[in-house]
Design a protein around this motif. Sequence first.
Motif, PDB file in Angstrom:
ATOM      1  N   LEU A 124       0.857  -1.188   0.000  1.00  0.00           N
ATOM      2  CA  LEU A 124       0.000   0.000   0.000  1.00  0.00           C
ATOM      3  C   LEU A 124       0.892   1.236   0.000  1.00  0.00           C
ATOM      4  CD1 LEU A 124      -2.582  -1.101   2.716  1.00  0.00           C
ATOM      5  CD2 LEU A 124      -3.081  -0.796   0.277  1.00  0.00           C
ATOM      6  N   LEU A 125       0.420   2.291  -0.630  1.00  0.00           N
ATOM      7  CA  LEU A 125       1.134   3.557  -0.625  1.00  0.00           C
ATOM      8  C   LEU A 125       0.672   4.377   0.578  1.00  0.00           C
ATOM      9  CD1 LEU A 125       2.900   5.804  -1.794  1.00  0.00           C
ATOM     10  CD2 LEU A 125       0.991   6.420  -3.303  1.00  0.00           C
ATOM     11  N   VAL A 126       1.623   4.722   1.437  1.00  0.00           N
ATOM     12  CA  VAL A 126       1.323   5.503   2.635  1.00  0.00           C
ATOM     13  C   VAL A 126       1.947   6.886   2.472  1.00  0.00           C
ATOM     14  CG1 VAL A 126       1.536   5.639   5.143  1.00  0.00           C
ATOM     15  CG2 VAL A 126       1.309   3.402   4.020  1.00  0.00           C
ATOM     16  N   THR A 127       1.103   7.908   2.423  1.00  0.00           N
ATOM     17  CA  THR A 127       1.564   9.284   2.237  1.00  0.00           C
ATOM     18  C   THR A 127       1.373  10.063   3.529  1.00  0.00           C
ATOM     19  OG1 THR A 127       0.960   9.225  -0.109  1.00  0.00           O
ATOM     20  CG2 THR A 127       1.313  11.392   0.883  1.00  0.00           C
ATOM     21  N   ALA A 128       2.463  10.587   4.056  1.00  0.00           N
ATOM     22  CA  ALA A 128       2.419  11.411   5.277  1.00  0.00           C
ATOM     23  C   ALA A 128       2.722  12.855   4.908  1.00  0.00           C
ATOM     24  CB  ALA A 128       3.432  10.905   6.289  1.00  0.00           C
ATOM     25  N   ARG A 129       1.969  13.792   5.471  1.00  0.00           N
ATOM     26  CA  ARG A 129       2.184  15.223   5.243  1.00  0.00           C
ATOM     27  C   ARG A 129       2.353  15.915   6.588  1.00  0.00           C
ATOM     28  NH1 ARG A 129      -1.440  13.674   1.269  1.00  0.00           N
ATOM     29  NH2 ARG A 129      -0.840  14.256  -0.867  1.00  0.00           N
ATOM     30  N   ALA A 130       3.428  16.685   6.678  1.00  0.00           N
ATOM     31  CA  ALA A 130       3.708  17.382   7.932  1.00  0.00           C
ATOM     32  C   ALA A 130       3.097  18.778   7.903  1.00  0.00           C
ATOM     33  CB  ALA A 130       5.211  17.474   8.157  1.00  0.00           C
ATOM     34  N   PRO A 131       2.345  19.164   8.930  1.00  0.00           N
ATOM     35  CA  PRO A 131       1.815  20.525   8.987  1.00  0.00           C
ATOM     36  C   PRO A 131       2.950  21.526   9.196  1.00  0.00           C
ATOM     37  CG  PRO A 131       1.382  19.377  11.041  1.00  0.00           C
ATOM     38  CD  PRO A 131       1.954  18.363  10.110  1.00  0.00           C
ATOM     39  N   VAL A 132       2.669  22.775   8.924  1.00  0.00           N
ATOM     40  CA  VAL A 132       3.680  23.828   9.091  1.00  0.00           C
ATOM     41  C   VAL A 132       4.037  24.000  10.561  1.00  0.00           C
ATOM     42  CG1 VAL A 132       4.163  26.281   8.776  1.00  0.00           C
ATOM     43  CG2 VAL A 132       2.956  25.002   6.986  1.00  0.00           C
ATOM     44  N   ALA A 133       3.051  23.840  11.431  1.00  0.00           N
ATOM     45  CA  ALA A 133       3.293  24.012  12.862  1.00  0.00           C
ATOM     46  C   ALA A 133       4.134  22.871  13.412  1.00  0.00           C
ATOM     47  CB  ALA A 133       1.964  24.093  13.615  1.00  0.00           C
ATOM     48  N   VAL A 134       5.271  23.201  14.007  1.00  0.00           N
ATOM     49  CA  VAL A 134       6.184  22.197  14.551  1.00  0.00           C
ATOM     50  C   VAL A 134       5.550  21.488  15.739  1.00  0.00           C
ATOM     51  CG1 VAL A 134       8.414  21.869  15.697  1.00  0.00           C
ATOM     52  CG2 VAL A 134       8.224  23.428  13.762  1.00  0.00           C
ATOM     53  N   GLY A 135       5.777  20.173  15.808  1.00  0.00           N
ATOM     54  CA  GLY A 135       5.282  19.385  16.930  1.00  0.00           C
ATOM     55  C   GLY A 135       3.905  18.806  16.741  1.00  0.00           C
ATOM     56  N   GLN A 136       3.241  19.158  15.632  1.00  0.00           N
ATOM     57  CA  GLN A 136       1.903  18.630  15.372  1.00  0.00           C
ATOM     58  C   GLN A 136       1.988  17.297  14.628  1.00  0.00           C
ATOM     59  OE1 GLN A 136      -1.060  20.094  16.535  1.00  0.00           O
ATOM     60  NE2 GLN A 136       0.564  21.157  17.677  1.00  0.00           N
ATOM     61  N   PRO A 137       1.024  16.411  14.836  1.00  0.00           N
ATOM     62  CA  PRO A 137       1.054  15.106  14.160  1.00  0.00           C
ATOM     63  C   PRO A 137       0.971  15.261  12.646  1.00  0.00           C
ATOM     64  CG  PRO A 137      -0.538  15.125  15.963  1.00  0.00           C
ATOM     65  CD  PRO A 137      -0.117  16.539  15.750  1.00  0.00           C
ATOM     66  N   VAL A 138       1.632  14.363  11.930  1.00  0.00           N
ATOM     67  CA  VAL A 138       1.506  14.355  10.476  1.00  0.00           C
ATOM     68  C   VAL A 138       0.144  13.772  10.117  1.00  0.00           C
ATOM     69  CG1 VAL A 138       4.004  14.055  10.194  1.00  0.00           C
ATOM     70  CG2 VAL A 138       2.501  12.044  10.169  1.00  0.00           C
ATOM     71  N   SER A 139      -0.376  14.177   8.962  1.00  0.00           N
ATOM     72  CA  SER A 139      -1.598  13.552   8.444  1.00  0.00           C
ATOM     73  C   SER A 139      -1.187  12.386   7.556  1.00  0.00           C
ATOM     74  CB  SER A 139      -2.424  14.560   7.653  1.00  0.00           C
ATOM     75  OG  SER A 139      -1.702  15.033   6.521  1.00  0.00           O
ATOM     76  N   VAL A 140      -2.027  11.361   7.498  1.00  0.00           N
ATOM     77  CA  VAL A 140      -1.667  10.133   6.794  1.00  0.00           C
ATOM     78  C   VAL A 140      -2.810   9.702   5.878  1.00  0.00           C
ATOM     79  CG1 VAL A 140      -0.865   7.752   7.035  1.00  0.00           C
ATOM     80  CG2 VAL A 140      -0.323   9.433   8.814  1.00  0.00           C
ATOM     81  N   ALA A 141      -2.454   9.318   4.642  1.00  0.00           N
ATOM     82  CA  ALA A 141      -3.413   8.760   3.699  1.00  0.00           C
ATOM     83  C   ALA A 141      -2.858   7.450   3.163  1.00  0.00           C
ATOM     84  CB  ALA A 141      -3.673   9.736   2.556  1.00  0.00           C
ATOM     85  N   VAL A 142      -3.750   6.471   3.010  1.00  0.00           N
ATOM     86  CA  VAL A 142      -3.364   5.156   2.501  1.00  0.00           C
ATOM     87  C   VAL A 142      -4.059   4.924   1.164  1.00  0.00           C
ATOM     88  CG1 VAL A 142      -3.467   2.672   2.914  1.00  0.00           C
ATOM     89  CG2 VAL A 142      -3.021   4.231   4.811  1.00  0.00           C
ATOM     90  N   VAL A 183       5.602  13.415  13.890  1.00  0.00           N
ATOM     91  CA  VAL A 183       5.240  14.824  14.051  1.00  0.00           C
ATOM     92  C   VAL A 183       6.013  15.677  13.047  1.00  0.00           C
ATOM     93  CG1 VAL A 183       4.711  14.564  16.509  1.00  0.00           C
ATOM     94  CG2 VAL A 183       7.030  15.191  15.791  1.00  0.00           C
ATOM     95  N   SER A 184       5.570  16.898  12.922  1.00  0.00           N
ATOM     96  CA  SER A 184       6.278  17.887  12.117  1.00  0.00           C
ATOM     97  C   SER A 184       7.469  18.411  12.915  1.00  0.00           C
ATOM     98  CB  SER A 184       5.331  19.034  11.760  1.00  0.00           C
ATOM     99  OG  SER A 184       6.016  20.061  11.095  1.00  0.00           O
ATOM    100  N   PRO A 198       8.567  20.396   8.402  1.00  0.00           N
ATOM    101  CA  PRO A 198       7.309  21.136   8.259  1.00  0.00           C
ATOM    102  C   PRO A 198       6.989  21.439   6.795  1.00  0.00           C
ATOM    103  CG  PRO A 198       8.606  22.038  10.060  1.00  0.00           C
ATOM    104  CD  PRO A 198       9.479  21.044   9.374  1.00  0.00           C
ATOM    105  N   GLY A 199       5.755  21.156   6.387  1.00  0.00           N
ATOM    106  CA  GLY A 199       5.302  21.430   5.035  1.00  0.00           C
ATOM    107  C   GLY A 199       5.705  20.386   4.013  1.00  0.00           C
ATOM    108  N   LYS A 200       6.474  19.377   4.424  1.00  0.00           N
ATOM    109  CA  LYS A 200       6.935  18.358   3.493  1.00  0.00           C
ATOM    110  C   LYS A 200       6.032  17.122   3.548  1.00  0.00           C
ATOM    111  CE  LYS A 200      10.544  20.735   2.261  1.00  0.00           C
ATOM    112  NZ  LYS A 200      10.663  21.316   0.898  1.00  0.00           N
ATOM    113  N   GLN A 201       6.199  16.254   2.525  1.00  0.00           N
ATOM    114  CA  GLN A 201       5.462  15.005   2.536  1.00  0.00           C
ATOM    115  C   GLN A 201       6.404  13.845   2.233  1.00  0.00           C
ATOM    116  OE1 GLN A 201       2.363  14.961  -0.499  1.00  0.00           O
ATOM    117  NE2 GLN A 201       3.707  13.900  -1.931  1.00  0.00           N
ATOM    118  N   SER A 202       6.014  12.666   2.669  1.00  0.00           N
ATOM    119  CA  SER A 202       6.766  11.446   2.418  1.00  0.00           C
ATOM    120  C   SER A 202       5.819  10.402   1.854  1.00  0.00           C
ATOM    121  CB  SER A 202       7.394  10.916   3.714  1.00  0.00           C
ATOM    122  OG  SER A 202       7.924   9.617   3.518  1.00  0.00           O
TER     123      SER A 202
END
Length: 485
Positions: free
Chosen positions: A193-211, A225-226, A251-255
């Motif tokens: 499965l492709l797992v995409t994580a996106r980090a919010p701009v705010a440091v210390g906040q959890p990344v969002s994840v989509a599968v 976290v970011s 912050p602001g990046k995705q994996s």
Amino acid sequence: MHFGRWLHTGTLWVGLSFLLGGCASVSPTSTPATLDHLLADPALNGATVSVMVRDARSGTTLYQHNPRTRLIPASNLKLLTTAAAMDVLGPQYRFSTQLLSNGTRQGERLSGNLYLRGLGDPTTQFADYQALAAQLASQGVRQVQGDLVFDDTWFDAERLGVDWSQDDESTYYGAQISALTVSPNSDFDAGTLLVTARAPVAVGQPVSVAVSPATDYVQLSNRAVSGAGNSYAITRQHGTNLLQLSGALAPGKQSRQWVSVWEPTQLVANLFEQALAQQGIQVLGRRVIGASSPATATVLAEHQSAPLQELITPLLKLSNNNMSEALLKAMGRKTANAGTAAAGVAAVAGFLQRQGLDPATLSQVDGSGLSRRNLVSSQTFTDLLLATSRQPWFEAWYNALPIAGNADRMTGGSLRYRLRGSAAENNLHAKTGSMAGVSSLSGYITDANGRRLVFSMISNNYVSDAAPIRAVENRVALALSQWHE
């Protein structure tokens, strides 16, 4: 694949930069003494290296160094698997996935079981399963009164190859093998499965994840976290589909990472049930995994892969392990009616014997080269390369090999960053191979006189990282492109 800068002053020439895989200029001609000098590189101190170079037309040996020493070939083993598959299965071979039933139609109701039967296709995507469901709906079926059976019995239940490393288990290249599987992309990384994580701009906040494909077959434990440090990682807990995300993502990046699942047949079941629901088709019975479709069942819909002569391009260019394992088991199923790795290896041995080669000179246990029990010499690889050049399907196979320095991903493949701007660019057609302490390069190259050569270089037991070894391989290839006698 890692590429780094490399400089060495002890060889016949000075290396400039290998950041993009380029090579330094060399003397106009190369000789066996040139290769002797290259193989004396300090990066190979303590390593075991097997090298052989031959004239592709006559088979005459031009250079050899430990040619009969059997070494771990890594992904160079795919040369053997794909060549045998082109012979055993044929260039026009297609994988198939079928929707069948042993029931009868009563208006919108299908009285009986519905079977989704996988015949080993590693290229099937969620959209293909959706298309199968749509074909069923187009026939007017809205309700299945029996069970929904997922038939993966075309292959055996051995999900991993012999002696595959445990730390590869959650990676895309170590994905489990099933006759009924799904790929999340056009690279055909089946069983993942492709797992995409996106980090919010705010440091210390959890990344969002989509599968993708979207499924509840996997669970997420998200502690990522970011933040600074580039420590983001994702693993799958052994024996489960719990994906553990940890570390920091800028912050602001995705994996984007491809993660294998535990039991890919179950993932297909989850997705196909979604596809049926999207078409308004209700199943009243149970979900059944791993039962065989009855011989009397009727095919209601079918999906077929592209022909093998096309599939070998993504397989060889991108070194796709799961596709290689599917081909091995498909050969076993065709020759011995057994979808096992052992039967597939026997089929490969039969191919070698038909070419006048002795399968007793090598050890093969899987199709991809991921196992360290595989052992092959450079002489065997050059024997294979010579034999394939005489086959009617050779051009398709030759063009499917990675081509040095060609930036197009589906042309250059794993060699697209190497040997740019050199005499080997768009000349060298070869398969790469790499794992810890193992590097290999085998293929074809045209020399300064317009003569095609076959060569193989396998290096084992080095303790440096891979970059200096690849640099030596590049220099060997460049020397061969300027070979002159």
